[in-house]
Enzyme design. Structure first.
Site, PDB file in Angstrom:
ATOM      1  N   CYS A  53      -2.039  10.045  -6.724  1.00  0.00           N
ATOM      2  CA  CYS A  53      -3.118   9.861  -5.869  1.00  0.00           C
ATOM      3  C   CYS A  53      -4.156  10.928  -5.903  1.00  0.00           C
ATOM      4  CB  CYS A  53      -2.616   9.900  -4.022  1.00  0.00           C
ATOM      5  SG  CYS A  53      -4.066   9.821  -2.981  1.00  0.00           S
ATOM      6  N   LYS A  57       0.777  -1.191  -0.074  1.00  0.00           N
ATOM      7  CA  LYS A  57      -0.311  -0.116   0.186  1.00  0.00           C
ATOM      8  C   LYS A  57       1.000   1.222  -0.144  1.00  0.00           C
ATOM      9  CE  LYS A  57      -3.492   2.942   0.673  1.00  0.00           C
ATOM     10  NZ  LYS A  57      -4.233   3.246  -0.476  1.00  0.00           N
TER      11      LYS A  57
HETATM   12  C1  DHB Z   1      -4.976   6.186  -2.705  1.00  0.00           C
HETATM   13  C2  DHB Z   1      -5.672   6.082  -3.860  1.00  0.00           C
HETATM   14  C3  DHB Z   1      -4.953   6.186  -4.773  1.00  0.00           C
HETATM   15  O1  DHB Z   1      -5.235   6.330  -6.216  1.00  0.00           O
HETATM   16  C4  DHB Z   1      -3.279   6.224  -4.854  1.00  0.00           C
HETATM   17  O2  DHB Z   1      -2.708   6.270  -5.725  1.00  0.00           O
HETATM   18  C5  DHB Z   1      -2.733   6.286  -3.591  1.00  0.00           C
HETATM   19  C6  DHB Z   1      -3.745   6.428  -2.448  1.00  0.00           C
HETATM   20  C7  DHB Z   1      -5.942   6.367  -1.359  1.00  0.00           C
HETATM   21  O3  DHB Z   1      -6.967   6.924  -1.518  1.00  0.00           O
HETATM   22  O4  DHB Z   1      -5.623   5.756  -0.372  1.00  0.00           O
END
Ligand code: DHB
Length: 307
Positions: free
Chosen positions: A126, A43
């Site tokens: 993001c 993540k």
């Molecule tokens: C999140 C969503 C994304 O598309 C990303 O690249 C990084 C984080 C999120 O909302 O956690």
């Protein structure tokens, strides 16, 4: 034969998880590591742990998903420690998504100093932080980030890009990325940012943050993902493109690779189906290749025909 080798890494299969799906905790990461996936990625992490945006913040429909998670994660040391004790025989990528360039440089300096058996995928895209634009839509800021990252981080790294929708933007971004030797791969695409899905019966948004706006994945984004993979593969012949967006069967995995993807990531489908998706899609891809008379991925990678 679905195996591949790239950047000195061997993968038994080209499929792995898209960052954000099944990769927040050790338990989830171990589930992907222990599955048929050819690799795994963590993540996106920040300097300090985050709870993320208010729920509901993810919703799937028949055609895909919308999310505005807001970067919930355990903080970067959790993922770097995971990499340090990682002993599965498949590549590990760590997604790094600092709240600022300084945070990214700090995390990458630590990654450099720890000599961990993993490669960073630096997230420039993001879409879900209220008030923060997607960095890779700002070309000057992206150039500055990559210049400083290249000074701090001597090893191979990749970037996660948002989707682009204009040939001039493909050309400009590819020319920019081609200037950086350490940049060895680009992952195309992150979710299509700030879409809006509505429940017709209740006349309500499907998620809560940002007035219902969120990143789209799944069937909604496949054509956009394919266009981005195709164009970046064509415009950056010395870099690897990792395909991500709308893969739910062997057919879409095949199309991404046909467009030039070295490997491919599964997001929405993995979230909905669980790690069994890897073996299923691999089986479907192998069957499709056999039907078409292809023995290995290199037989069709990047060989899209045009009219
Ligand atoms: C999140 C969503 C994304 O598309 C990303 O690249 C990084 C984080 C999120 O909302 O956690």
């Amino acid at each position: 034969d679905l195996s591949l080798e790239w950047l000195g890494m061997r993968m038994a299969s080209p499929l792995y998880n898209a960052s954000g799906v099944m990769c927040r905790t050790r338990e989830e990461l171990d589930a992907v590591a222990g599955s048929a996936a050819g690799a795994l990625i963590t993540k996106s992490c920040t300097l300090t742990p985050r709870e993320g945006n208010p729920e509901p913040r993810y919703h799937a429909t028949a055609l895909g998903s919308i999310n505005s998670m807001g970067l919930p994660n355990e903080g970067y040391p959790y993922y770097f420690d995971y990499a340090q004790q990682f002993d599965y025989r498949k590549p590990l990528f760590v997604s790094v998504s600092g709240m600022s360039l300084e945070d990214n440089l700090f995390m990458l300096a630590d990654l450099r100093d720890r000599h961990l058996p993993c490669l960073p995928e630096i997230n420039l895209s993001c879409p879900n932080l209220p008030g923060k634009p997607q960095l890779a839509y700002d070309f000057a800021a992206t150039a500055e980030a990559l210049e400083k990252i290249s000074q701090v981080y001597p090893g191979a790294f990749g970037v996660k890009l948002p989707p682009y929708f204009d040939p001039v933007h493909f050309a400009q971004m590819a020319a920019l990325l081609n200037r950086f030797e350490g940049l060895r791969f680009v992952t195309c695409i992150n979710s299509v940012g700030n879409g809006l899905l509505i429940d017709l019966a209740s006349e309500t948004t499907l998620i809560s943050p940002k007035g219902g706006l969120g990143g789209l994945g799944g069937d909604y984004v496949l054509p956009t993902a394919l266009a981005n993979v195709r164009e970046f593969a064509r415009l950056m012949p010395d870099k690897h493109v990792i395909g991500c967006g709308g893969i739910k069967s062997g057919a879409e995995a095949f199309m991404h690779i046909l467009c030039g993807a070295t490997a491919v990531q599964i997001g929405t489908c993995l979230h909905e189906e669980g790690v069994g998706a890897f073996a299923r899609i691999q089986h479907e891809l192998a069957e499709l290749m056999a039907q078409k008379g292809y023995q290995c991925l290199a037989d069709f990678r990047g060989r899209l025909k045009t009219l």
